[in-house]
Motif scaffolding. Structure first.
Motif, PDB file in Angstrom:
ATOM      1  N   MET A   1      -7.411  59.694  -2.331  1.00  0.00           N
ATOM      2  CA  MET A   1      -8.435  58.721  -2.645  1.00  0.00           C
ATOM      3  C   MET A   1      -8.243  57.490  -1.759  1.00  0.00           C
ATOM      4  O   MET A   1      -7.140  56.972  -1.626  1.00  0.00           O
ATOM      5  CB  MET A   1      -8.343  58.325  -4.116  1.00  0.00           C
ATOM      6  N   GLU A   2      -9.315  57.063  -1.137  1.00  0.00           N
ATOM      7  CA  GLU A   2      -9.288  55.894  -0.246  1.00  0.00           C
ATOM      8  C   GLU A   2      -9.366  54.617  -1.073  1.00  0.00           C
ATOM      9  O   GLU A   2     -10.241  54.473  -1.922  1.00  0.00           O
ATOM     10  CB  GLU A   2     -10.467  55.956   0.725  1.00  0.00           C
ATOM     11  N   GLU A   3      -8.454  53.688  -0.825  1.00  0.00           N
ATOM     12  CA  GLU A   3      -8.442  52.431  -1.573  1.00  0.00           C
ATOM     13  C   GLU A   3      -9.255  51.337  -0.900  1.00  0.00           C
ATOM     14  O   GLU A   3      -9.662  50.378  -1.557  1.00  0.00           O
ATOM     15  CB  GLU A   3      -7.004  51.970  -1.801  1.00  0.00           C
ATOM     16  N   ASP A   4      -9.506  51.456   0.380  1.00  0.00           N
ATOM     17  CA  ASP A   4     -10.294  50.458   1.103  1.00  0.00           C
ATOM     18  C   ASP A   4     -11.766  50.847   1.041  1.00  0.00           C
ATOM     19  O   ASP A   4     -12.155  51.924   1.496  1.00  0.00           O
ATOM     20  CB  ASP A   4      -9.813  50.391   2.560  1.00  0.00           C
ATOM     21  N   ALA A   5     -12.574  49.976   0.464  1.00  0.00           N
ATOM     22  CA  ALA A   5     -13.997  50.282   0.265  1.00  0.00           C
ATOM     23  C   ALA A   5     -14.708  50.566   1.582  1.00  0.00           C
ATOM     24  O   ALA A   5     -15.570  51.447   1.651  1.00  0.00           O
ATOM     25  CB  ALA A   5     -14.678  49.130  -0.458  1.00  0.00           C
ATOM     26  N   TYR A   6     -14.363  49.844   2.622  1.00  0.00           N
ATOM     27  CA  TYR A   6     -15.034  50.031   3.911  1.00  0.00           C
ATOM     28  C   TYR A   6     -14.700  51.390   4.515  1.00  0.00           C
ATOM     29  O   TYR A   6     -15.569  52.053   5.073  1.00  0.00           O
ATOM     30  CB  TYR A   6     -14.687  48.885   4.865  1.00  0.00           C
ATOM     31  N   GLU A   7     -13.464  51.801   4.385  1.00  0.00           N
ATOM     32  CA  GLU A   7     -13.071  53.118   4.887  1.00  0.00           C
ATOM     33  C   GLU A   7     -13.671  54.229   4.027  1.00  0.00           C
ATOM     34  O   GLU A   7     -14.027  55.291   4.535  1.00  0.00           O
ATOM     35  CB  GLU A   7     -11.555  53.243   4.950  1.00  0.00           C
TER      36      GLU A   7
END
Length: 66
Positions: free
Chosen positions: A1-7
């Protein structure tokens, strides 16, 4: 799961906003749009985003209640 919204949005076709969290209002939507596949869609399930601003950037916007 990606924690950076932009990524997390990179190379996506669509974003679904399903909560009223204020953090969504403060995102750099131009930056998000620039990194998405086109056409880029936003589904605003809580009507918390500025639809006109998103459409001016280039998003295809769908919202509940409008």
């Amino acid at each position: 799961m990606e924690e950076d919204a932009y990524e997390a949005c990179r190379d996506a076709h669509a974003i679904a906003v399903l909560t009223e969290w204020d953090e969504f209002k403060g995102y750099d939507w131009q930056r998000i749009y620039d990194n998405m596949l086109k056409p880029a869609h936003v589904f605003d399930g809580r009507n918390i985003l500025d639809r006109n601003k998103l459409e001016a950037i280039g998003f295809k916007v769908s919202a509940i209640g409008v």
